[in-house]
Design a protein around this motif. Structure first.
Motif, PDB file in Angstrom:
ATOM      1  N   TRP A  15       0.693  -1.224  -0.088  1.00 46.30           N
ATOM      2  CA  TRP A  15      -0.041  -0.258  -0.050  1.00 46.30           C
ATOM      3  C   TRP A  15       0.847   1.234  -0.156  1.00 46.30           C
ATOM      4  O   TRP A  15       2.005   1.340   0.684  1.00 46.30           O
ATOM      5  N   SER A  64      -1.655   7.986  -1.174  1.00 49.78           N
ATOM      6  CA  SER A  64      -2.224   8.839  -2.436  1.00 49.78           C
ATOM      7  C   SER A  64      -2.418  10.207  -2.424  1.00 49.78           C
ATOM      8  O   SER A  64      -1.759  11.052  -3.069  1.00 49.78           O
ATOM      9  N   ARG A 117       0.078   6.909 -12.096  1.00 51.01           N
ATOM     10  CA  ARG A 117       0.391   5.771 -11.148  1.00 51.01           C
ATOM     11  C   ARG A 117      -0.878   5.495 -10.075  1.00 51.01           C
ATOM     12  O   ARG A 117      -0.778   4.362  -9.660  1.00 51.01           O
ATOM     13  N   HIS A 118      -2.014   6.372  -9.856  1.00 51.81           N
ATOM     14  CA  HIS A 118      -2.710   5.867  -9.010  1.00 51.81           C
ATOM     15  C   HIS A 118      -3.920   6.824  -9.154  1.00 51.81           C
ATOM     16  O   HIS A 118      -4.004   7.922  -9.692  1.00 51.81           O
ATOM     17  N   SER A 167      -8.030   0.768  -4.015  1.00 55.30           N
ATOM     18  CA  SER A 167      -7.878   1.776  -3.301  1.00 55.30           C
ATOM     19  C   SER A 167      -8.770   2.077  -1.962  1.00 55.30           C
ATOM     20  O   SER A 167      -9.740   1.706  -2.299  1.00 55.30           O
ATOM     21  N   TYR A 186      -5.338   5.724  -0.037  1.00 52.96           N
ATOM     22  CA  TYR A 186      -4.212   4.804  -0.446  1.00 52.96           C
ATOM     23  C   TYR A 186      -4.494   3.972  -1.503  1.00 52.96           C
ATOM     24  O   TYR A 186      -5.677   3.747  -2.010  1.00 52.96           O
ATOM     25  N   TYR A 187      -3.499   3.340  -2.377  1.00 52.61           N
ATOM     26  CA  TYR A 187      -3.569   2.479  -3.312  1.00 52.61           C
ATOM     27  C   TYR A 187      -2.593   1.653  -3.401  1.00 52.61           C
ATOM     28  O   TYR A 187      -1.736   1.552  -2.635  1.00 52.61           O
TER      29      TYR A 187
END
Length: 582
Positions: A20, A23, A162-163, A568, A580-581
Protein backbone atom coordinates in the motif's frame (compact mmCIF):
# COMPACT_ATOMS: atom_id res chain seq x y z
CA UNK A 1 -6.16 -37.93 -19.08
CA UNK A 2 -5.73 -41.73 -19.23
CA UNK A 3 -8.44 -44.39 -19.26
CA UNK A 4 -11.17 -41.86 -18.62
CA UNK A 5 -9.60 -40.71 -15.36
CA UNK A 6 -9.84 -36.97 -14.85
CA UNK A 7 -6.83 -35.07 -13.65
CA UNK A 8 -7.66 -32.88 -10.67
CA UNK A 9 -6.82 -29.24 -11.10
CA UNK A 10 -4.19 -27.82 -8.80
CA UNK A 11 -5.62 -25.34 -6.30
CA UNK A 12 -5.01 -21.74 -7.24
CA UNK A 13 -2.34 -20.07 -5.18
CA UNK A 14 -3.50 -17.19 -2.97
CA UNK A 15 -2.82 -13.68 -4.25
CA UNK A 16 0.34 -11.94 -3.10
CA UNK A 17 0.02 -9.37 -0.29
CA UNK A 18 -0.51 -5.84 -1.54
CA UNK A 19 1.99 -3.05 -0.99
CA UNK A 20 0.00 0.00 0.00
CA UNK A 21 1.15 3.51 -0.88
CA UNK A 22 -0.04 6.96 0.03
CA UNK A 23 -2.14 8.69 -2.62
CA UNK A 24 -3.81 11.87 -1.34
CA UNK A 25 -4.98 13.65 1.76
CA UNK A 26 -7.72 16.24 2.13
CA UNK A 27 -8.19 18.44 5.18
CA UNK A 28 -4.93 17.49 6.87
CA UNK A 29 -4.29 19.47 10.02
CA UNK A 30 -1.03 21.31 10.48
CA UNK A 31 1.03 20.88 13.63
CA UNK A 32 -0.73 22.43 16.59
CA UNK A 33 -3.98 23.04 14.73
CA UNK A 34 -7.09 21.92 16.58
CA UNK A 35 -10.29 20.57 15.12
CA UNK A 36 -13.11 23.10 15.24
CA UNK A 37 -15.15 22.67 18.38
CA UNK A 38 -18.66 23.74 19.21
CA UNK A 39 -20.26 24.09 22.63
CA UNK A 40 -23.87 23.05 22.86
CA UNK A 41 -26.35 22.81 25.68
CA UNK A 42 -27.82 19.35 25.93
CA UNK A 43 -31.11 18.65 27.71
CA UNK A 44 -31.16 15.05 28.97
CA UNK A 45 -34.63 13.67 29.50
CA UNK A 46 -34.74 9.92 29.99
CA UNK A 47 -37.99 8.08 30.56
CA UNK A 48 -38.34 4.51 31.76
CA UNK A 49 -38.57 3.08 28.26
CA UNK A 50 -35.36 4.80 27.20
CA UNK A 51 -33.53 3.64 30.32
CA UNK A 52 -34.36 0.01 29.58
CA UNK A 53 -33.35 0.45 25.94
CA UNK A 54 -30.00 1.93 26.86
CA UNK A 55 -29.42 -0.90 29.29
CA UNK A 56 -29.99 -3.41 26.49
CA UNK A 57 -27.40 -1.60 24.41
CA UNK A 58 -24.84 -1.97 27.17
CA UNK A 59 -24.51 1.81 27.39
CA UNK A 60 -26.22 2.39 30.73
CA UNK A 61 -24.18 2.63 33.92
CA UNK A 62 -24.87 4.76 36.91
CA UNK A 63 -23.60 5.85 40.27
CA UNK A 64 -25.96 6.98 43.04
CA UNK A 65 -24.79 9.67 45.45
CA UNK A 66 -27.15 10.36 48.31
CA UNK A 67 -26.93 13.89 49.69
CA UNK A 68 -28.79 14.54 52.92
CA UNK A 69 -30.38 17.99 53.21
CA UNK A 70 -31.93 18.09 56.64
CA UNK A 71 -34.75 15.59 56.58
CA UNK A 72 -34.80 15.63 52.78
CA UNK A 73 -32.70 13.75 50.30
CA UNK A 74 -31.31 14.57 46.85
CA UNK A 75 -30.02 11.93 44.45
CA UNK A 76 -27.40 12.84 41.88
CA UNK A 77 -27.52 10.28 39.08
CA UNK A 78 -24.55 10.12 36.72
CA UNK A 79 -25.46 8.37 33.49
CA UNK A 80 -23.28 7.11 30.68
CA UNK A 81 -25.21 7.20 27.40
CA UNK A 82 -23.87 7.32 23.82
CA UNK A 83 -20.33 7.45 25.15
CA UNK A 84 -21.01 10.66 27.07
CA UNK A 85 -21.60 11.29 30.75
CA UNK A 86 -24.88 12.95 31.72
CA UNK A 87 -25.47 14.53 35.08
CA UNK A 88 -29.08 14.25 36.25
CA UNK A 89 -30.51 15.37 39.56
CA UNK A 90 -33.49 13.99 41.42
CA UNK A 91 -33.77 16.24 44.25
CA UNK A 92 -34.61 18.15 47.30
CA UNK A 93 -37.79 16.22 47.97
CA UNK A 94 -38.80 13.53 50.39
CA UNK A 95 -37.57 10.10 49.32
CA UNK A 96 -41.10 8.97 48.41
CA UNK A 97 -41.65 12.17 46.39
CA UNK A 98 -38.48 12.26 44.33
CA UNK A 99 -39.09 14.34 41.24
CA UNK A 100 -37.08 14.52 38.05
CA UNK A 101 -35.33 17.79 37.25
CA UNK A 102 -32.96 18.68 34.46
CA UNK A 103 -29.41 19.80 34.83
CA UNK A 104 -27.87 21.31 31.73
CA UNK A 105 -24.55 20.00 30.49
CA UNK A 106 -22.12 21.72 28.16
CA UNK A 107 -20.50 19.28 25.81
CA UNK A 108 -17.76 20.28 23.37
CA UNK A 109 -18.29 18.65 19.98
CA UNK A 110 -15.76 18.56 17.19
CA UNK A 111 -17.94 19.45 14.21
CA UNK A 112 -15.29 18.94 11.52
CA UNK A 113 -14.69 15.27 12.30
CA UNK A 114 -15.70 13.01 9.41
CA UNK A 115 -18.54 10.67 10.36
CA UNK A 116 -19.38 8.92 7.04
CA UNK A 117 -17.56 7.89 3.82
CA UNK A 118 -19.02 6.32 0.69
CA UNK A 119 -17.89 5.62 -2.90
CA UNK A 120 -20.52 5.57 -5.63
CA UNK A 121 -21.11 2.43 -7.69
CA UNK A 122 -18.68 3.48 -10.45
CA UNK A 123 -15.96 4.67 -8.08
CA UNK A 124 -15.75 8.03 -9.87
CA UNK A 125 -17.23 9.96 -6.95
CA UNK A 126 -16.65 9.94 -3.22
CA UNK A 127 -18.83 11.55 -0.54
CA UNK A 128 -18.02 12.36 3.08
CA UNK A 129 -20.20 13.68 5.88
CA UNK A 130 -19.13 15.25 9.16
CA UNK A 131 -20.51 15.97 12.61
CA UNK A 132 -21.45 19.48 11.55
CA UNK A 133 -24.02 18.16 9.06
CA UNK A 134 -21.93 19.03 5.98
CA UNK A 135 -21.44 16.80 2.97
CA UNK A 136 -18.35 17.10 0.75
CA UNK A 137 -18.16 15.49 -2.69
CA UNK A 138 -15.00 14.52 -4.55
CA UNK A 139 -14.66 13.44 -8.17
CA UNK A 140 -12.05 11.34 -9.91
CA UNK A 141 -9.77 13.16 -12.33
CA UNK A 142 -7.30 10.61 -13.76
CA UNK A 143 -9.92 8.99 -16.05
CA UNK A 144 -12.34 11.86 -16.52
CA UNK A 145 -10.70 13.33 -19.61
CA UNK A 146 -10.85 10.07 -21.59
CA UNK A 147 -13.88 8.38 -20.04
CA UNK A 148 -14.21 4.68 -19.33
CA UNK A 149 -12.70 2.56 -16.59
CA UNK A 150 -9.03 2.43 -15.73
CA UNK A 151 -8.59 -1.07 -17.18
CA UNK A 152 -10.28 -0.10 -20.47
CA UNK A 153 -8.04 2.93 -20.83
CA UNK A 154 -4.95 0.81 -20.20
CA UNK A 155 -6.01 -1.59 -22.95
CA UNK A 156 -6.47 1.32 -25.38
CA UNK A 157 -3.01 2.64 -24.62
CA UNK A 158 -3.95 5.84 -22.85
CA UNK A 159 -1.35 7.09 -20.36
CA UNK A 160 -2.68 6.43 -16.87
CA UNK A 161 -1.40 8.09 -13.70
CA UNK A 162 0.23 5.86 -11.11
CA UNK A 163 -2.77 5.97 -8.79
CA UNK A 164 -6.42 7.11 -8.73
CA UNK A 165 -6.66 10.84 -8.18
CA UNK A 166 -9.61 12.73 -6.77
CA UNK A 167 -10.31 16.42 -6.42
CA UNK A 168 -12.75 18.50 -4.45
CA UNK A 169 -16.05 18.88 -6.29
CA UNK A 170 -18.52 20.69 -4.03
CA UNK A 171 -19.96 20.77 -0.53
CA UNK A 172 -23.29 21.67 1.02
CA UNK A 173 -25.09 21.70 4.34
CA UNK A 174 -27.18 18.56 4.54
CA UNK A 175 -28.63 18.75 8.07
CA UNK A 176 -29.12 21.44 10.68
CA UNK A 177 -29.44 20.98 14.45
CA UNK A 178 -33.03 20.58 15.61
CA UNK A 179 -34.85 20.30 18.90
CA UNK A 180 -37.75 18.01 19.70
CA UNK A 181 -39.83 19.99 22.15
CA UNK A 182 -42.20 17.12 22.90
CA UNK A 183 -39.40 14.83 24.07
CA UNK A 184 -37.05 17.61 25.22
CA UNK A 185 -34.41 16.09 22.99
CA UNK A 186 -31.81 17.77 20.84
CA UNK A 187 -31.30 16.26 17.40
CA UNK A 188 -27.72 16.60 16.25
CA UNK A 189 -26.86 17.47 12.67
CA UNK A 190 -24.15 14.78 12.51
CA UNK A 191 -24.28 12.70 9.31
CA UNK A 192 -24.60 9.03 10.30
CA UNK A 193 -24.71 7.40 6.86
CA UNK A 194 -24.44 8.32 3.17
CA UNK A 195 -25.66 6.21 0.27
CA UNK A 196 -25.35 6.92 -3.46
CA UNK A 197 -28.39 6.43 -5.69
CA UNK A 198 -28.60 5.86 -9.42
CA UNK A 199 -27.48 8.79 -11.58
CA UNK A 200 -29.77 10.32 -14.22
CA UNK A 201 -29.18 12.96 -16.88
CA UNK A 202 -25.72 13.77 -15.56
CA UNK A 203 -27.04 14.51 -12.05
CA UNK A 204 -25.82 12.84 -8.87
CA UNK A 205 -28.30 11.58 -6.27
CA UNK A 206 -27.51 10.80 -2.65
CA UNK A 207 -29.25 9.81 0.57
CA UNK A 208 -27.97 11.19 3.86
CA UNK A 209 -29.28 10.78 7.39
CA UNK A 210 -28.72 12.07 10.88
CA UNK A 211 -30.34 10.55 13.97
CA UNK A 212 -33.92 11.25 12.90
CA UNK A 213 -34.23 12.64 9.36
CA UNK A 214 -33.26 11.23 5.96
CA UNK A 215 -32.78 13.53 2.97
CA UNK A 216 -32.61 12.83 -0.75
CA UNK A 217 -30.19 15.17 -2.56
CA UNK A 218 -29.70 16.03 -6.21
CA UNK A 219 -26.37 17.55 -7.25
CA UNK A 220 -26.21 18.89 -10.77
CA UNK A 221 -24.27 21.36 -12.85
CA UNK A 222 -26.39 24.36 -13.77
CA UNK A 223 -25.53 27.20 -16.10
CA UNK A 224 -25.23 30.58 -14.45
CA UNK A 225 -27.46 33.03 -16.32
CA UNK A 226 -26.26 36.59 -16.73
CA UNK A 227 -27.86 39.59 -18.45
CA UNK A 228 -25.63 41.26 -21.04
CA UNK A 229 -25.76 43.67 -23.98
CA UNK A 230 -27.99 46.18 -22.22
CA UNK A 231 -27.92 49.68 -23.71
CA UNK A 232 -28.19 51.35 -20.34
CA UNK A 233 -24.95 53.25 -19.78
CA UNK A 234 -24.72 54.45 -16.17
CA UNK A 235 -22.09 57.06 -17.14
CA UNK A 236 -24.69 58.89 -19.24
CA UNK A 237 -27.43 58.92 -16.62
CA UNK A 238 -29.09 62.30 -16.05
CA UNK A 239 -31.84 63.63 -13.85
CA UNK A 240 -33.74 61.12 -11.83
CA UNK A 241 -32.65 58.08 -13.71
CA UNK A 242 -33.14 59.25 -17.29
CA UNK A 243 -30.37 58.42 -19.73
CA UNK A 244 -28.77 61.09 -21.88
CA UNK A 245 -29.29 60.13 -25.50
CA UNK A 246 -26.50 60.05 -27.99
CA UNK A 247 -28.69 62.19 -30.21
CA UNK A 248 -28.72 65.23 -27.89
CA UNK A 249 -28.18 68.38 -29.87
CA UNK A 250 -30.03 67.06 -32.87
CA UNK A 251 -33.17 68.87 -33.99
CA UNK A 252 -36.40 66.90 -34.15
CA UNK A 253 -39.59 67.83 -35.99
CA UNK A 254 -42.88 67.95 -34.20
CA UNK A 255 -43.86 64.61 -35.60
CA UNK A 256 -40.58 62.99 -34.52
CA UNK A 257 -38.62 63.58 -37.72
CA UNK A 258 -34.91 64.37 -37.59
CA UNK A 259 -33.71 67.53 -39.28
CA UNK A 260 -30.06 66.59 -39.27
CA UNK A 261 -30.63 63.37 -41.22
CA UNK A 262 -27.41 61.97 -39.78
CA UNK A 263 -29.00 59.07 -37.89
CA UNK A 264 -28.31 55.59 -39.22
CA UNK A 265 -30.95 54.34 -41.53
CA UNK A 266 -32.01 51.57 -39.20
CA UNK A 267 -32.53 53.91 -36.20
CA UNK A 268 -35.94 55.15 -35.30
CA UNK A 269 -36.64 58.85 -34.89
CA UNK A 270 -37.59 59.33 -31.25
CA UNK A 271 -38.11 62.16 -28.81
CA UNK A 272 -35.27 63.92 -27.00
CA UNK A 273 -33.99 62.18 -23.86
CA UNK A 274 -34.75 58.71 -25.20
CA UNK A 275 -32.61 56.10 -26.87
CA UNK A 276 -32.03 56.34 -30.58
CA UNK A 277 -32.60 52.57 -30.86
CA UNK A 278 -34.06 49.89 -28.60
CA UNK A 279 -31.90 46.90 -27.71
CA UNK A 280 -33.51 44.21 -25.50
CA UNK A 281 -31.30 42.66 -22.80
CA UNK A 282 -29.80 39.28 -23.68
CA UNK A 283 -29.42 36.41 -21.18
CA UNK A 284 -26.20 34.46 -21.59
CA UNK A 285 -25.06 31.22 -19.88
CA UNK A 286 -21.31 30.97 -20.21
CA UNK A 287 -20.41 29.60 -16.76
CA UNK A 288 -21.60 26.52 -14.89
CA UNK A 289 -21.99 25.99 -11.17
CA UNK A 290 -22.78 22.91 -9.07
CA UNK A 291 -26.09 23.18 -7.27
CA UNK A 292 -27.29 20.85 -4.50
CA UNK A 293 -31.04 20.65 -4.01
CA UNK A 294 -32.95 18.61 -1.45
CA UNK A 295 -35.67 16.75 -3.34
CA UNK A 296 -37.23 14.72 -0.52
CA UNK A 297 -37.23 14.74 3.28
CA UNK A 298 -38.14 11.48 5.02
CA UNK A 299 -38.95 12.40 8.61
CA UNK A 300 -41.01 11.41 11.67
CA UNK A 301 -40.71 7.66 11.11
CA UNK A 302 -38.20 6.67 13.80
CA UNK A 303 -38.53 6.95 17.57
CA UNK A 304 -34.91 5.95 18.08
CA UNK A 305 -31.65 6.95 16.43
CA UNK A 306 -31.19 5.89 12.82
CA UNK A 307 -28.06 3.75 12.50
CA UNK A 308 -28.34 2.53 8.87
CA UNK A 309 -29.75 3.31 5.46
CA UNK A 310 -29.35 1.05 2.43
CA UNK A 311 -30.41 1.27 -1.23
CA UNK A 312 -32.28 -1.54 -2.89
CA UNK A 313 -31.05 -3.01 -6.16
CA UNK A 314 -34.40 -2.15 -7.78
CA UNK A 315 -33.39 1.54 -7.73
CA UNK A 316 -36.76 2.56 -6.31
CA UNK A 317 -36.74 1.73 -2.60
CA UNK A 318 -34.44 1.89 0.42
CA UNK A 319 -34.51 0.90 4.08
CA UNK A 320 -33.74 2.84 7.24
CA UNK A 321 -33.02 1.14 10.57
CA UNK A 322 -33.00 2.33 14.15
CA UNK A 323 -32.50 0.40 17.38
CA UNK A 324 -35.85 -1.40 17.22
CA UNK A 325 -37.36 -1.05 13.75
CA UNK A 326 -36.54 -1.23 10.05
CA UNK A 327 -38.67 0.82 7.64
CA UNK A 328 -39.04 0.42 3.87
CA UNK A 329 -39.33 3.62 1.79
CA UNK A 330 -40.03 4.53 -1.80
CA UNK A 331 -37.68 7.23 -3.05
CA UNK A 332 -40.57 9.18 -4.55
CA UNK A 333 -42.84 9.03 -1.48
CA UNK A 334 -41.62 10.89 1.58
CA UNK A 335 -44.74 10.89 3.77
CA UNK A 336 -45.21 7.13 4.04
CA UNK A 337 -43.06 4.14 4.94
CA UNK A 338 -43.71 0.49 5.73
CA UNK A 339 -42.43 -1.10 8.92
CA UNK A 340 -40.95 -4.47 7.90
CA UNK A 341 -39.01 -5.40 11.06
CA UNK A 342 -40.08 -4.61 14.62
CA UNK A 343 -38.19 -6.14 17.56
CA UNK A 344 -39.80 -3.96 20.23
CA UNK A 345 -41.39 -6.20 22.88
CA UNK A 346 -44.74 -5.45 24.48
CA UNK A 347 -42.91 -4.85 27.74
CA UNK A 348 -39.68 -2.91 27.34
CA UNK A 349 -38.24 -4.68 30.38
CA UNK A 350 -38.13 -7.83 28.25
CA UNK A 351 -35.85 -6.19 25.67
CA UNK A 352 -32.61 -8.14 25.31
CA UNK A 353 -31.09 -6.95 22.01
CA UNK A 354 -31.31 -4.11 19.55
CA UNK A 355 -30.67 -3.65 15.83
CA UNK A 356 -27.21 -2.26 15.10
CA UNK A 357 -26.93 -2.30 11.29
CA UNK A 358 -28.95 -3.26 8.20
CA UNK A 359 -28.04 -3.80 4.56
CA UNK A 360 -29.86 -4.77 1.36
CA UNK A 361 -28.56 -7.64 -0.76
CA UNK A 362 -26.61 -6.18 -3.74
CA UNK A 363 -28.61 -8.04 -6.40
CA UNK A 364 -31.71 -9.66 -4.85
CA UNK A 365 -34.23 -6.90 -4.15
CA UNK A 366 -36.26 -9.10 -1.78
CA UNK A 367 -33.41 -9.95 0.62
CA UNK A 368 -31.74 -7.95 3.36
CA UNK A 369 -29.68 -8.64 6.45
CA UNK A 370 -29.51 -6.95 9.83
CA UNK A 371 -27.24 -7.41 12.83
CA UNK A 372 -27.92 -7.19 16.54
CA UNK A 373 -26.19 -6.23 19.76
CA UNK A 374 -25.91 -9.93 20.64
CA UNK A 375 -23.57 -10.64 17.73
CA UNK A 376 -26.07 -12.35 15.45
CA UNK A 377 -27.01 -11.62 11.81
CA UNK A 378 -30.47 -12.33 10.43
CA UNK A 379 -31.19 -12.77 6.73
CA UNK A 380 -34.80 -12.04 5.84
CA UNK A 381 -36.88 -12.48 2.70
CA UNK A 382 -39.54 -9.83 2.17
CA UNK A 383 -41.56 -12.23 0.04
CA UNK A 384 -42.46 -14.33 3.08
CA UNK A 385 -44.67 -11.78 4.82
CA UNK A 386 -45.33 -8.07 5.13
CA UNK A 387 -43.80 -7.98 8.63
CA UNK A 388 -40.49 -9.85 8.52
CA UNK A 389 -40.10 -10.61 12.21
CA UNK A 390 -39.24 -14.22 11.38
CA UNK A 391 -35.89 -14.60 9.67
CA UNK A 392 -34.99 -16.91 6.81
CA UNK A 393 -31.51 -17.62 8.23
CA UNK A 394 -29.71 -16.83 11.45
CA UNK A 395 -25.93 -16.47 11.56
CA UNK A 396 -24.24 -16.57 14.96
CA UNK A 397 -21.14 -18.10 16.44
CA UNK A 398 -21.60 -20.36 19.46
CA UNK A 399 -19.98 -19.06 22.61
CA UNK A 400 -16.92 -20.98 23.69
CA UNK A 401 -17.40 -22.74 27.06
CA UNK A 402 -15.81 -20.92 29.96
CA UNK A 403 -15.11 -17.76 27.97
CA UNK A 404 -17.98 -15.65 29.29
CA UNK A 405 -17.12 -12.49 31.20
CA UNK A 406 -18.65 -9.14 32.11
CA UNK A 407 -17.57 -7.74 28.73
CA UNK A 408 -18.69 -10.68 26.55
CA UNK A 409 -21.98 -9.17 25.39
CA UNK A 410 -20.52 -5.70 24.92
CA UNK A 411 -17.68 -6.76 22.63
CA UNK A 412 -19.95 -9.22 20.78
CA UNK A 413 -22.21 -6.41 19.56
CA UNK A 414 -21.86 -6.02 15.78
CA UNK A 415 -21.24 -2.43 14.74
CA UNK A 416 -21.35 -2.85 10.95
CA UNK A 417 -22.20 -5.39 8.26
CA UNK A 418 -21.52 -5.32 4.52
CA UNK A 419 -22.49 -7.67 1.72
CA UNK A 420 -19.70 -8.69 -0.62
CA UNK A 421 -20.21 -7.45 -4.15
CA UNK A 422 -21.20 -10.93 -5.37
CA UNK A 423 -23.80 -11.23 -2.61
CA UNK A 424 -22.45 -14.59 -1.45
CA UNK A 425 -20.69 -13.41 1.70
CA UNK A 426 -21.46 -11.01 4.57
CA UNK A 427 -18.70 -9.14 6.39
CA UNK A 428 -19.34 -8.16 10.01
CA UNK A 429 -17.35 -6.18 12.55
CA UNK A 430 -17.63 -6.47 16.30
CA UNK A 431 -15.32 -4.77 18.77
CA UNK A 432 -12.47 -7.28 18.65
CA UNK A 433 -12.85 -9.17 15.37
CA UNK A 434 -13.80 -9.04 11.72
CA UNK A 435 -15.84 -12.03 10.53
CA UNK A 436 -16.71 -13.35 7.09
CA UNK A 437 -19.93 -15.33 6.70
CA UNK A 438 -21.18 -17.48 3.83
CA UNK A 439 -24.94 -17.05 3.40
CA UNK A 440 -25.18 -20.73 2.47
CA UNK A 441 -23.57 -21.84 5.74
CA UNK A 442 -25.17 -20.64 8.96
CA UNK A 443 -23.17 -22.82 11.36
CA UNK A 444 -20.48 -20.17 11.85
CA UNK A 445 -18.17 -17.72 10.09
CA UNK A 446 -15.87 -19.05 7.38
CA UNK A 447 -13.08 -16.74 8.56
CA UNK A 448 -12.36 -14.68 11.67
CA UNK A 449 -9.73 -11.96 11.73
CA UNK A 450 -8.39 -10.62 15.02
CA UNK A 451 -8.17 -6.85 14.69
CA UNK A 452 -6.60 -5.82 18.00
CA UNK A 453 -6.39 -8.87 20.24
CA UNK A 454 -3.74 -7.13 22.33
CA UNK A 455 -6.56 -5.01 23.83
CA UNK A 456 -8.29 -7.94 25.52
CA UNK A 457 -6.39 -7.52 28.83
CA UNK A 458 -7.31 -3.81 28.73
CA UNK A 459 -11.08 -4.20 28.41
CA UNK A 460 -11.67 -2.79 31.89
CA UNK A 461 -9.77 0.39 31.02
CA UNK A 462 -11.56 0.62 27.67
CA UNK A 463 -14.88 0.36 29.49
CA UNK A 464 -13.94 3.13 31.90
CA UNK A 465 -12.99 5.56 29.11
CA UNK A 466 -15.97 4.54 26.90
CA UNK A 467 -13.74 3.27 24.08
CA UNK A 468 -15.36 -0.16 24.29
CA UNK A 469 -18.50 1.37 22.76
CA UNK A 470 -16.72 2.65 19.64
CA UNK A 471 -18.42 1.54 16.43
CA UNK A 472 -15.89 0.55 13.77
CA UNK A 473 -16.96 0.09 10.16
CA UNK A 474 -15.71 -2.52 7.71
CA UNK A 475 -15.41 -2.87 3.93
CA UNK A 476 -14.37 -5.42 1.31
CA UNK A 477 -12.64 -5.14 -2.05
CA UNK A 478 -14.59 -5.34 -5.28
CA UNK A 479 -13.06 -8.72 -6.17
CA UNK A 480 -13.84 -10.11 -2.70
CA UNK A 481 -10.24 -11.13 -2.03
CA UNK A 482 -9.56 -8.72 0.84
CA UNK A 483 -11.34 -7.01 3.72
CA UNK A 484 -10.42 -3.98 5.82
CA UNK A 485 -11.41 -2.27 9.06
CA UNK A 486 -10.11 0.38 11.44
CA UNK A 487 -8.48 0.39 14.86
CA UNK A 488 -6.89 2.82 17.32
CA UNK A 489 -3.91 5.14 16.87
CA UNK A 490 -5.33 5.92 13.40
CA UNK A 491 -4.42 2.39 12.26
CA UNK A 492 -6.38 0.20 9.89
CA UNK A 493 -6.03 -3.47 9.04
CA UNK A 494 -6.20 -5.20 5.64
CA UNK A 495 -6.68 -8.98 5.57
CA UNK A 496 -6.63 -11.43 2.68
CA UNK A 497 -9.69 -13.68 2.75
CA UNK A 498 -8.84 -15.95 -0.19
CA UNK A 499 -8.26 -19.59 0.69
CA UNK A 500 -4.69 -20.02 1.93
CA UNK A 501 -3.95 -16.31 2.18
CA UNK A 502 -1.90 -15.10 5.16
CA UNK A 503 -2.09 -11.40 4.29
CA UNK A 504 -2.61 -9.25 7.39
CA UNK A 505 -1.31 -5.70 6.97
CA UNK A 506 -1.35 -2.91 9.52
CA UNK A 507 -1.29 0.60 8.10
CA UNK A 508 -1.42 4.05 9.59
CA UNK A 509 -3.55 6.92 8.30
CA UNK A 510 -0.62 9.17 7.48
CA UNK A 511 1.59 10.00 4.52
CA UNK A 512 3.77 7.03 5.45
CA UNK A 513 1.22 4.23 5.92
CA UNK A 514 3.73 1.39 6.28
CA UNK A 515 5.76 2.81 9.14
CA UNK A 516 3.82 0.88 11.80
CA UNK A 517 4.20 -2.57 10.25
CA UNK A 518 4.32 -5.37 12.80
CA UNK A 519 5.09 -9.05 12.47
CA UNK A 520 2.25 -11.33 11.34
CA UNK A 521 2.04 -15.10 11.65
CA UNK A 522 3.20 -17.03 8.63
CA UNK A 523 0.28 -19.46 8.62
CA UNK A 524 -3.32 -19.18 9.79
CA UNK A 525 -4.64 -21.65 12.30
CA UNK A 526 -7.53 -23.81 11.14
CA UNK A 527 -10.65 -24.72 13.01
CA UNK A 528 -11.20 -28.42 13.79
CA UNK A 529 -14.90 -28.34 12.98
CA UNK A 530 -14.63 -27.46 9.30
CA UNK A 531 -11.85 -27.62 6.76
CA UNK A 532 -13.21 -24.44 5.13
CA UNK A 533 -13.46 -22.43 8.32
CA UNK A 534 -10.41 -20.32 8.99
CA UNK A 535 -9.45 -18.45 12.14
CA UNK A 536 -6.66 -16.03 11.38
CA UNK A 537 -4.94 -13.98 14.00
CA UNK A 538 -3.57 -10.68 12.87
CA UNK A 539 -0.70 -8.84 14.47
CA UNK A 540 -0.96 -9.49 18.18
CA UNK A 541 1.28 -7.90 20.70
CA UNK A 542 1.42 -5.55 23.66
CA UNK A 543 0.02 -2.03 23.68
CA UNK A 544 2.94 -0.69 21.70
CA UNK A 545 3.68 -0.90 18.01
CA UNK A 546 6.85 -2.05 16.26
CA UNK A 547 8.46 1.33 16.85
CA UNK A 548 7.76 1.29 20.58
CA UNK A 549 4.97 3.87 20.38
CA UNK A 550 2.06 3.38 22.74
CA UNK A 551 -1.38 3.07 21.21
CA UNK A 552 -3.59 6.12 21.49
CA UNK A 553 -7.25 5.33 22.20
CA UNK A 554 -8.32 8.91 21.52
CA UNK A 555 -7.31 8.70 17.86
CA UNK A 556 -9.49 6.07 16.22
CA UNK A 557 -10.17 5.20 12.62
CA UNK A 558 -13.89 4.39 12.57
CA UNK A 559 -14.83 5.06 8.94
CA UNK A 560 -13.30 3.73 5.72
CA UNK A 561 -14.44 2.65 2.24
CA UNK A 562 -12.94 0.46 -0.49
CA UNK A 563 -13.10 1.53 -4.14
CA UNK A 564 -15.62 -0.74 -5.93
CA UNK A 565 -13.30 -1.78 -8.79
CA UNK A 566 -9.71 -1.03 -7.72
CA UNK A 567 -7.43 -1.55 -4.76
CA UNK A 568 -7.90 1.90 -3.32
CA UNK A 569 -9.02 2.76 0.20
CA UNK A 570 -10.36 6.04 1.60
CA UNK A 571 -10.31 6.42 5.39
CA UNK A 572 -11.08 9.18 7.86
CA UNK A 573 -8.75 10.21 10.67
CA UNK A 574 -10.53 12.96 12.62
CA UNK A 575 -11.22 15.69 10.03
CA UNK A 576 -8.68 14.40 7.48
CA UNK A 577 -9.49 12.16 4.51
CA UNK A 578 -6.60 9.87 3.52
CA UNK A 579 -6.49 7.81 0.33
CA UNK A 580 -4.21 4.87 -0.43
CA UNK A 581 -3.66 2.58 -3.40
CA UNK A 582 -1.89 -0.70 -4.13
Amino acid sequence: MNGGDEVAEAPASPPQPLEWKFSQVFGERTAGEEVQEEDRIVYPYLNKEQRVLFSAQGLWTYDDNLLLKGNRMAVCLVVKYNCMWWSLEFGNLLPEQLNFSKRFCNIGRKVDIISAIEFDRSGDHLATGDRGGRMVLFERTDTKDHGGSRRDLERMGYPISRHPEFRYKTEFQSHEPEFDYLKSLEIEEKINKIRWCQTANGALFLLSTNDKTIKYWKVQEKKVKKISEMNVDPSKAVGNGGIASSSIGKQYLANGGDKSHNLPSNDLSISPGCFPSLRLPVVTSNETSLMARCRRVYAHAHDYHINSISNNSDGETFISADDLRINLWNLEISNQSFNIVDVKPANMEDLTEVITSAEFHPSHCNMLAYSSSKGSIRLIDMRQSALCDSHAKLFEEPEAPGSRSFFTEIIASISDIKFARDGRHILSRDYMTLKLWDINMDSGPVATFQVHEYLRPKLCDLYENDSIFDKFECCSSGDGLRVATGSYSNLFRVFGCALGSTEASTLEASKNPMRRQVQTPSRPSRSLSSITRVVRRGAEGPGVDANGNSFDFTTKLLHLAWHPTENSIACAAANSLYMYYA
